[in-house]
Design a protein around this motif. Structure first.
Motif, PDB file in Angstrom:
ATOM      1  N   GLY A   1       0.833  -1.202   0.000  1.00  0.00           N
ATOM      2  CA  GLY A   1       0.000   0.000   0.000  1.00  0.00           C
ATOM      3  C   GLY A   1       0.868   1.252   0.000  1.00  0.00           C
ATOM      4  N   GLU A   2       1.937   1.225   0.787  1.00  0.00           N
ATOM      5  CA  GLU A   2       2.850   2.374   0.841  1.00  0.00           C
ATOM      6  C   GLU A   2       3.521   2.594  -0.510  1.00  0.00           C
ATOM      7  OE1 GLU A   2       4.018   1.953   5.590  1.00  0.00           O
ATOM      8  OE2 GLU A   2       5.189   0.931   4.059  1.00  0.00           O
ATOM      9  N   ALA A   3       3.905   1.485  -1.178  1.00  0.00           N
ATOM     10  CA  ALA A   3       4.531   1.601  -2.490  1.00  0.00           C
ATOM     11  C   ALA A   3       3.581   2.268  -3.477  1.00  0.00           C
ATOM     12  CB  ALA A   3       4.944   0.223  -2.997  1.00  0.00           C
TER      13      ALA A   3
ATOM     14  N   GLY B   1      -5.659  -0.322  -5.463  1.00  0.00           N
ATOM     15  CA  GLY B   1      -5.727  -1.794  -5.456  1.00  0.00           C
ATOM     16  C   GLY B   1      -5.124  -2.413  -4.222  1.00  0.00           C
ATOM     17  N   ASN B   2      -4.084  -1.801  -3.673  1.00  0.00           N
ATOM     18  CA  ASN B   2      -3.431  -2.379  -2.513  1.00  0.00           C
ATOM     19  C   ASN B   2      -3.748  -1.620  -1.226  1.00  0.00           C
ATOM     20  OD1 ASN B   2      -1.776  -4.705  -3.293  1.00  0.00           O
ATOM     21  ND2 ASN B   2      -0.904  -3.250  -4.744  1.00  0.00           N
ATOM     22  N   LEU B   3      -4.835  -0.831  -1.262  1.00  0.00           N
ATOM     23  CA  LEU B   3      -5.125  -0.014  -0.083  1.00  0.00           C
ATOM     24  C   LEU B   3      -6.420  -0.466   0.581  1.00  0.00           C
ATOM     25  CD1 LEU B   3      -4.282   3.506  -1.558  1.00  0.00           C
ATOM     26  CD2 LEU B   3      -2.831   1.994  -0.198  1.00  0.00           C
TER      27      LEU B   3
ATOM     28  N   PRO C   1       8.839  -0.581  14.649  1.00  0.00           N
ATOM     29  CA  PRO C   1       8.214  -1.837  15.045  1.00  0.00           C
ATOM     30  C   PRO C   1       7.108  -2.181  14.055  1.00  0.00           C
ATOM     31  CG  PRO C   1       7.471  -0.067  16.492  1.00  0.00           C
ATOM     32  CD  PRO C   1       8.335   0.557  15.436  1.00  0.00           C
ATOM     33  N   ALA C   2       7.323  -3.265  13.274  1.00  0.00           N
ATOM     34  CA  ALA C   2       6.299  -3.667  12.317  1.00  0.00           C
ATOM     35  C   ALA C   2       5.295  -4.581  12.994  1.00  0.00           C
ATOM     36  CB  ALA C   2       6.939  -4.369  11.126  1.00  0.00           C
ATOM     37  N   LEU C   3       5.741  -5.315  14.032  1.00  0.00           N
ATOM     38  CA  LEU C   3       4.844  -6.157  14.822  1.00  0.00           C
ATOM     39  C   LEU C   3       5.232  -6.014  16.288  1.00  0.00           C
ATOM     40  CD1 LEU C   3       4.763  -9.490  12.762  1.00  0.00           C
ATOM     41  CD2 LEU C   3       2.926  -7.797  12.961  1.00  0.00           C
TER      42      LEU C   3
ATOM     43  N   GLY D   1       1.084  -4.714   9.019  1.00  0.00           N
ATOM     44  CA  GLY D   1       2.063  -5.740   9.356  1.00  0.00           C
ATOM     45  C   GLY D   1       1.649  -7.129   8.886  1.00  0.00           C
ATOM     46  N   LYS D   2       0.645  -7.233   8.035  1.00  0.00           N
ATOM     47  CA  LYS D   2       0.153  -8.537   7.581  1.00  0.00           C
ATOM     48  C   LYS D   2       1.236  -9.296   6.820  1.00  0.00           C
ATOM     49  CE  LYS D   2      -3.041  -6.556   5.124  1.00  0.00           C
ATOM     50  NZ  LYS D   2      -2.716  -5.135   5.428  1.00  0.00           N
ATOM     51  N   THR D   3       1.815  -8.623   5.814  1.00  0.00           N
ATOM     52  CA  THR D   3       2.852  -9.287   5.025  1.00  0.00           C
ATOM     53  C   THR D   3       4.040  -9.657   5.908  1.00  0.00           C
ATOM     54  OG1 THR D   3       2.152  -8.093   3.049  1.00  0.00           O
ATOM     55  CG2 THR D   3       4.356  -9.053   3.026  1.00  0.00           C
TER      56      THR D   3
ATOM     57  N   ASP E   1      -1.459 -14.010   0.616  1.00  0.00           N
ATOM     58  CA  ASP E   1      -1.346 -12.589   0.927  1.00  0.00           C
ATOM     59  C   ASP E   1      -2.134 -11.800  -0.109  1.00  0.00           C
ATOM     60  OD1 ASP E   1      -0.652 -10.238   2.058  1.00  0.00           O
ATOM     61  OD2 ASP E   1       1.520 -10.450   1.776  1.00  0.00           O
ATOM     62  N   GLU E   2      -3.294 -11.356   0.280  1.00  0.00           N
ATOM     63  CA  GLU E   2      -4.139 -10.544  -0.606  1.00  0.00           C
ATOM     64  C   GLU E   2      -4.341 -11.233  -1.969  1.00  0.00           C
ATOM     65  OE1 GLU E   2      -6.257  -7.707   0.348  1.00  0.00           O
ATOM     66  OE2 GLU E   2      -4.311  -7.269   1.258  1.00  0.00           O
ATOM     67  N   PRO E   3      -4.858 -12.459  -1.946  1.00  0.00           N
ATOM     68  CA  PRO E   3      -4.899 -13.215  -3.206  1.00  0.00           C
ATOM     69  C   PRO E   3      -5.902 -12.652  -4.204  1.00  0.00           C
ATOM     70  CG  PRO E   3      -6.086 -14.415  -1.520  1.00  0.00           C
ATOM     71  CD  PRO E   3      -5.465 -13.239  -0.841  1.00  0.00           C
TER      72      PRO E   3
HETATM   73  N1  ATP Z   1      12.029  -4.793   4.703  1.00  0.00           N
HETATM   74  C1  ATP Z   1      11.508  -3.791   5.420  1.00  0.00           C
HETATM   75  N2  ATP Z   1      12.334  -2.891   6.000  1.00  0.00           N
HETATM   76  C2  ATP Z   1      11.823  -1.871   6.709  1.00  0.00           C
HETATM   77  N3  ATP Z   1      10.533  -1.673   6.933  1.00  0.00           N
HETATM   78  C3  ATP Z   1       9.649  -2.550   6.399  1.00  0.00           C
HETATM   79  C4  ATP Z   1      10.095  -3.641   5.615  1.00  0.00           C
HETATM   80  N4  ATP Z   1       9.008  -4.350   5.207  1.00  0.00           N
HETATM   81  C5  ATP Z   1       7.926  -3.700   5.728  1.00  0.00           C
HETATM   82  N5  ATP Z   1       8.306  -2.619   6.436  1.00  0.00           N
HETATM   83  C6  ATP Z   1       7.409  -1.688   7.134  1.00  0.00           C
HETATM   84  O1  ATP Z   1       6.668  -2.410   8.098  1.00  0.00           O
HETATM   85  C7  ATP Z   1       5.302  -1.995   8.118  1.00  0.00           C
HETATM   86  C8  ATP Z   1       4.371  -3.186   7.834  1.00  0.00           C
HETATM   87  O2  ATP Z   1       4.544  -3.604   6.470  1.00  0.00           O
HETATM   88  P1  ATP Z   1       3.730  -4.807   5.842  1.00  0.00           P
HETATM   89  O3  ATP Z   1       4.259  -5.013   4.479  1.00  0.00           O
HETATM   90  O4  ATP Z   1       3.783  -5.951   6.771  1.00  0.00           O
HETATM   91  O5  ATP Z   1       2.273  -4.206   5.781  1.00  0.00           O
HETATM   92  P2  ATP Z   1       0.958  -4.865   5.204  1.00  0.00           P
HETATM   93  O6  ATP Z   1       0.018  -5.052   6.326  1.00  0.00           O
HETATM   94  O7  ATP Z   1       1.294  -6.053   4.395  1.00  0.00           O
HETATM   95  O8  ATP Z   1       0.437  -3.691   4.253  1.00  0.00           O
HETATM   96  P3  ATP Z   1      -0.225  -3.754   2.800  1.00  0.00           P
HETATM   97  O9  ATP Z   1      -1.660  -4.090   2.977  1.00  0.00           O
HETATM   98  O10 ATP Z   1      -0.051  -2.360   2.294  1.00  0.00           O
HETATM   99  O11 ATP Z   1       0.533  -4.754   2.004  1.00  0.00           O
HETATM  100  C9  ATP Z   1       5.176  -0.888   7.074  1.00  0.00           C
HETATM  101  O12 ATP Z   1       5.259   0.371   7.692  1.00  0.00           O
HETATM  102  C10 ATP Z   1       6.402  -1.084   6.205  1.00  0.00           C
HETATM  103  O13 ATP Z   1       6.872   0.122   5.681  1.00  0.00           O
END
Ligand code: ATP
Ligand code: ATP
Ligand code: MG
Ligand code: MG
Lengths: 223, 294, 294, 223
Positions: A144-146, A169-171, D19-21, D43-45, D165-167
């Protein structure tokens, strides 16, 4: 701003040449906000790629922002692209540069005065809610950030035409609504917008003129 | 815009990283080898020139001329053409040099009842005549003189000399071509690497409206920097090797080639090498195609 | 599984494409240069051995011994040690060889009232003694003999020979090291290219559960194939060059080095070159790191 | 099947470690169907990447399919991954291989007998509606098609655990519904499923146990 006349696109893939677009004609005036809708594989991304001359049509004529894309010389393609902001479906960020540098890069390529670059880039990142992640590299972003970084890069140069391929799409819903608000705001400031999406609900909710593609054919143009 | 291009070039160099370093090293090796060959070539050329200077044809005379007739004789010999210098050697001088040549066994000479050696003229052919054919003709022309009994030397020695030079030129051309090929391949390979590391980026740059100049110029610059760097290191290495080896080699050189010292490249030649390196690097930067990958 | 690994290696080779070709060519050049050096080295070694064979120390005798005493004298000389062979040269033989050496001026000898040359023994030092120090000591030991008037030769010639060999060994080591470095750099660079073209794929392969063996082995294989190919072409090139040049060079070789023919690499040496190429390629395949890119 | 105990993940990104998680604990039994929901960047991915040992937790313990991921040796990671099918959010297809080869590759890596590979790969492609595009390269696919290819690759080996992941992120409504049906079918045949999505509506519609992440914390576990 955009004008297509009996456009067809066949991808040359060995024995079977698939028609990705067939006999598509429409035009979009300066200042319009048009939604391009259709299921997965309908040809939305293909249509957008024709508009920024990443591909050439197999048949038909295309004009965008005053450029005749069929006769446009290679050396003049950058000129066309500078007047278009593009949000790619798969973000397409420069992997070796931070989010900030990705956005600033567009301004540097355009020859923007040095002093203007940093404030304008930060402003665009703030608009998409990414200023906190400005120093992150693309690999460190969530999907989503990308996508938001890609949008920031598209709008930073205040383009005459914005092509957005599935910008939400990813938000999640909240973020998607915010981003759509942002695109609308850019549109009210005079930018022509063409937004592609496969989400019928989203298209309906926007209440704008909607072009519907199905298997490469334009089947509806309404609203 | 200029600072932007340079910045991109520096980024490309950094991106090449360890492989960029390898590239510079390979260019260094190629140019050092080319330079070394050049150096040897220069010195061999000098030796060849000296040898040609020393090439002699000796015409033995029927009788020793009277002292006042020597000048007249020399003029006559000179007149046959293709001659650079003529030196008259009297019977006495001939015996002296035989004595010197015999060294430990020189006592032999002292026991001779009379001087058995003939007087002669030593003829140095001019540049155009210092070929096997030229010398052969010169020998014929000298033999035709009434005062001359027998003509010796020259032909075979020149033949062998010419053969060496031909061999040397052939080797030089082959080695030069091979090394130039290697150098170009190396730079192209290195730049292709950078290009490949950059391919996705170039695609995206094009999509956001960057011109080919902005995309390509940094590549050319980094190639040039690699080439220049390689040339500089190669030149430094050559100078060091020359400084180190020349003093040790000079006795040998004197012995075998007759050269008193090993010359180094002149300033314009050094500049040419540096310019060649930079040009080669730039060429590699321009020639490289990222497209070669599937 | 084996066919799978080979299939992946072939895919890697194809992927390297034009750059893989450059890599093979560069390996070819490196190995050809190494091989050429080896070839020259082999022939120089042969020449050195021959020269050493020909190295002579001459001991001039006070008086010509009676024919029946020659065997006794030779035994005595042999006993001083460090000697491979001893040859007795009578006064008559000495005059004969002087006559031969004088060539056109041999008439001098015929006019001598009596033979002024002494009898001598020609001594060939054995391998261990054929050094400057060894020869110097041998000369001293020979001089100490009662029958010997004066001892000549050896020392300086061996000195110069030893110097040539030292120089040759030094050059050989330097050239060998530089070329080996270049070859390794080249293979590593080429494999890094393949690796880089493959990096995303490797990441994905790991994610779907491929083991390191499945990921890495094809790289090693393609490196080996590149090395082997390069070695084969280099060997072919060397053979061609040898076949073409050897007949032309042999007169010169005879003249300068005293070698009657230019030898080529023996079968085991050729196998070693091929094995070296393959090993080098494999090493490059293993050493390469895709991570060097930012 | 999955067990997390006070797991935290900090990405080391220079001065600020994000902190992502934070303090995530939960467990999923064999045969469960669990939805992982949360907004973009929650933080799902990251959580999924911990489960297939693409990243290691900064704190806490994780066990997946009988493997202790904290002590798992590098050389045994492939073993873990072979029992997991993964649908990546960004598809992650091998660019130099056709769709068919991408799917078959997994079987070859697993040492499946030659004769079985082709029929099983085609069966998987048929299930996701991609058999017509089997010979296309990833660059020739629409985003939706790429996502379906990724799903086909994940299910072809009939894994014990499916991480998705978001299939349906790049799919239109009809296609999304079909794909969810397919995943449910796989689940009924015994595969444990963990499906991540940022679409709250989708999570609700599935009517399954839902774990909700927000800013890296597990804020809800219900259904
Ligand atoms: N390799 C990395 N290095 C640093 N920060 C990261 C890395 N991967 C993810 N992050 C950060 O960790 C946080 C969670 O990211 P994550 O990809 O798990 O989100 P998500 O829930 O999958 O979001 P989305 O639905 O947009 O895919 C985000 O703020 C992201 O910028
Ligand atoms: N480079 C290509 N070569 C061959 N076929 C292609 C190429 N790009 C797209 N296609 C095919 O053309 C059709 C239309 O693709 P396109 O990407 O335009 O769809 P889309 O409407 O954007 O779908 P989505 O919503 O899934 O992104 C698809 O069947 C796709 O496989
Ligand atoms: Mg699309
Ligand atoms: Mg995600």
């Amino acid at each position: 701003m955009i004008w297509l006349h009996h456009v067809a696109k066949l991808y040359d893939t060995g024995p079977v040449a698939l028609p990705a677009l067939t006999d598509v004609s429409f035009s979009v005036d300066k200042g319009e906000f048009v939604v391009l809708s259709g299921p997965s594989g309908a040809g939305k991304t293909t249509l957008l790629r024709l508009l920024y001359r990443d591909e050439r049509p197999s048949e038909g004529e295309i004009e965008v922002a005053g450029f005749d894309l069929v006769t446009l010389r290679r050396s003049r393609i950058p000129l066309l692209r500078r007047s278009i902001g593009i949000v790619f479906q798969d973000a397409k960020l420069l992997a070796g540069r931070t989010v900030f540098e990705n956005v600033a890069f567009v301004l540097r390529v355009l020859g923007t005065p040095r002093g203007e670059i940093t404030p304008r880039a930060f402003q665009a990142l703030k608009a998409v809610g990414l200023s906190a992640r400005a120093q992150a590299y693309p690999a460190q972003l969530s999907q989503g950030e990308a996508q938001r970084a890609s949008l920031a890069r598209a709008i930073v140069k205040a383009p005459a035409l914005l092509l957005a391929d599935e910008p939400t799409g990813n938000l999640d819903e909240d973020m998607a609504a915010e981003i759509l608000e942002l695109i609308k705001e850019i549109w009210t400031r005079g930018t022509t917008v063409l937004l592609a999406t496969h989400r019928g609900a989203l298209a309906a909710q926007l209440k704008r003129r909607t072009l519907t593609l199905r298997a490469g054919r334009l089947v509806k143009d309404e609203g | 815009m200029f600072s932007f291009l340079v910045g991109e070039a520096v980024r490309d160099l950094r991106r090449a990283g360890r492989v960029g370093l390898s590239a510079v090293l390979l260019i260094t090796l190629s140019l050092a080898a080319l330079g070394a060959f050049w150096l040897v070539s220069i010195n061999l050329e000098r030796a060849v020139t000296q040898w040609r200077e020393r090439l002699r044809v000796v015409a033995y005379l029927r009788d020793e001329p009277r002292p006042e007739a020597v000048a007249e004789l020399v003029r006559k010999v000179q007149a046959v053409g293709g001659i650079q210098r003529v030196r008259y050697v009297s019977k006495g001088e001939a015996l002296e040099s035989l004595k010197r040549a015999l060294g430990a066994q020189s006592s032999v000479v002292d026991q001779l009842p009379r001087n058995p050696l003939p007087a002669s003229v030593e003829v140095t052919p001019d540049e155009a005549t210092a070929t096997p054919e030229g010398t052969r003709e010169l020998v014929q022309r000298l033999t035709a003189l009434r005062e001359v009994e027998e003509v010796q030397g020259g032909a075979e020695w020149v033949e062998s000399l010419a053969q060496w030079r031909r061999l040397f030129q052939l080797t030089g051309l082959a080695v030069g071509a091979v090394l130039a090929l290697a150098a170009i391949l190396t730079v192209t390979t290195a730049t292709t690497l950078v290009l490949h590391a950059r391919r996705d980026e170039m695609e995206i740059m094009r999509l956001v409206g960057a011109t080919e100049r902005v995309i390509r110029l940094p590549l050319l610059l980094q190639g040039m920097v690699q080439g220049l760097l390689g040339a500089l290191i190669a030149l430094g290495g050559l100078e060091a090797a020359h400084a180190l080896l020349a003093p040790r080699l000079e006795p040998l050189l004197t012995l075998t080639l007759g050269l008193s010292r090993a010359a180094f490249l002149s300033a314009p030649e050094m500049l040419l090498l540096l310019g060649g390196g930079a040009g080669l690097g730039a060429l590699g930067g321009v020639l490289a195609k990222g497209r070669s990958f599937a």
